[in-house]
Design an enzyme around this catalytic site. Sequence first.
Site, PDB file in Angstrom:
ATOM      1  N   ARG A   1      -0.641 -15.031   3.994  1.00 42.66           N
ATOM      2  CA  ARG A   1      -1.567 -14.571   5.230  1.00 42.66           C
ATOM      3  C   ARG A   1      -0.630 -14.731   6.582  1.00 42.66           C
ATOM      4  O   ARG A   1      -0.544 -13.600   7.172  1.00 42.66           O
ATOM      5  CB  ARG A   1      -2.780 -15.238   5.311  1.00 42.66           C
TER       6      ARG A   1
ATOM      7  N   ASN B   1      -1.653  -0.226   7.578  1.00 46.37           N
ATOM      8  CA  ASN B   1      -1.060  -1.461   7.770  1.00 46.37           C
ATOM      9  C   ASN B   1      -0.085  -1.922   6.593  1.00 46.37           C
ATOM     10  O   ASN B   1       0.118  -3.323   6.692  1.00 46.37           O
ATOM     11  CB  ASN B   1      -2.004  -2.480   8.404  1.00 46.37           C
TER      12      ASN B   1
ATOM     13  N   PHE C   1     -15.922   3.082   7.024  1.00 44.72           N
ATOM     14  CA  PHE C   1     -14.569   3.301   6.699  1.00 44.72           C
ATOM     15  C   PHE C   1     -14.400   3.325   5.120  1.00 44.72           C
ATOM     16  O   PHE C   1     -13.366   3.483   4.633  1.00 44.72           O
ATOM     17  CB  PHE C   1     -13.419   2.539   7.272  1.00 44.72           C
TER      18      PHE C   1
ATOM     19  N   THR D   1      -4.663  -8.233  10.617  1.00 40.74           N
ATOM     20  CA  THR D   1      -5.061  -6.943   9.961  1.00 40.74           C
ATOM     21  C   THR D   1      -4.577  -5.875  10.807  1.00 40.74           C
ATOM     22  O   THR D   1      -4.201  -4.980  10.491  1.00 40.74           O
ATOM     23  CB  THR D   1      -6.585  -6.995   9.378  1.00 40.74           C
TER      24      THR D   1
ATOM     25  N   HIS E   1      -1.650  -5.416   1.442  1.00 42.98           N
ATOM     26  CA  HIS E   1      -2.767  -6.215   1.442  1.00 42.98           C
ATOM     27  C   HIS E   1      -2.474  -7.705   0.831  1.00 42.98           C
ATOM     28  O   HIS E   1      -1.684  -7.810  -0.187  1.00 42.98           O
ATOM     29  CB  HIS E   1      -3.807  -5.649   0.475  1.00 42.98           C
TER      30      HIS E   1
ATOM     31  N   ARG F   1       3.489  -7.060   9.349  1.00 51.45           N
ATOM     32  CA  ARG F   1       2.655  -5.968  10.156  1.00 51.45           C
ATOM     33  C   ARG F   1       3.193  -6.147  11.431  1.00 51.45           C
ATOM     34  O   ARG F   1       3.256  -4.979  12.035  1.00 51.45           O
ATOM     35  CB  ARG F   1       1.100  -6.213  10.053  1.00 51.45           C
TER      36      ARG F   1
ATOM     37  N   LYS G   1       0.721  -1.284   0.103  1.00 50.29           N
ATOM     38  CA  LYS G   1      -0.062   0.074  -0.061  1.00 50.29           C
ATOM     39  C   LYS G   1       0.786   1.182   0.012  1.00 50.29           C
ATOM     40  O   LYS G   1       1.997   1.252   0.170  1.00 50.29           O
ATOM     41  CB  LYS G   1      -0.935  -0.058   1.260  1.00 50.29           C
TER      42      LYS G   1
END
EC number: 2.7.4.6
Length: 152
Positions: free
Chosen positions: A87, A114, A59, A93, A117, A104, A11
């Site tokens: 994952r 964070n 959001f 998350t 993705h 993360r 991101k």
Amino acid sequence: MTKERTFIAIKPDGVQRGYVSEIIGRFEKKGFKLVGLKQLIPSKDLAQNHYGVHRERPFFGDLVDFISSGPVVAMVWEGEGVILSARKLIGATKPLEAEPGTIRGDLAIDIGRNIIHGSDGEDTAKFEIDLWFNEEELCEWYTSDSKWRSEN
């Protein structure tokens, strides 16, 4: 376990903070193969389609604004069990709930920033790969060390 593909996106916060090479390195060290890679600033339309499952959530607008606010590194990774493994590499998350050693857990603090993705299942991976990449942007290639990565 079968060979599969997953969609991973670094991101804007991960790109701006200089984590692209570290994140790619973690996936390569795990033994996964990069078959698609591009950097772009996503359009609002792309962001809305990507996060469409959250359309009714409060959001949603902020999420769309954030993901389209700067460069994103979009990737497709291939390998045995890559969706679940990705994952686990990414972590929870909410960064404060992510285990140390995860992306993360090591690099992020805030849920709204964070860093990364990752697709959460086979159907999502296919949808996201098809949304972000054209078939001709994905490379079929074979690593010289593939026989050392798995028994199959």
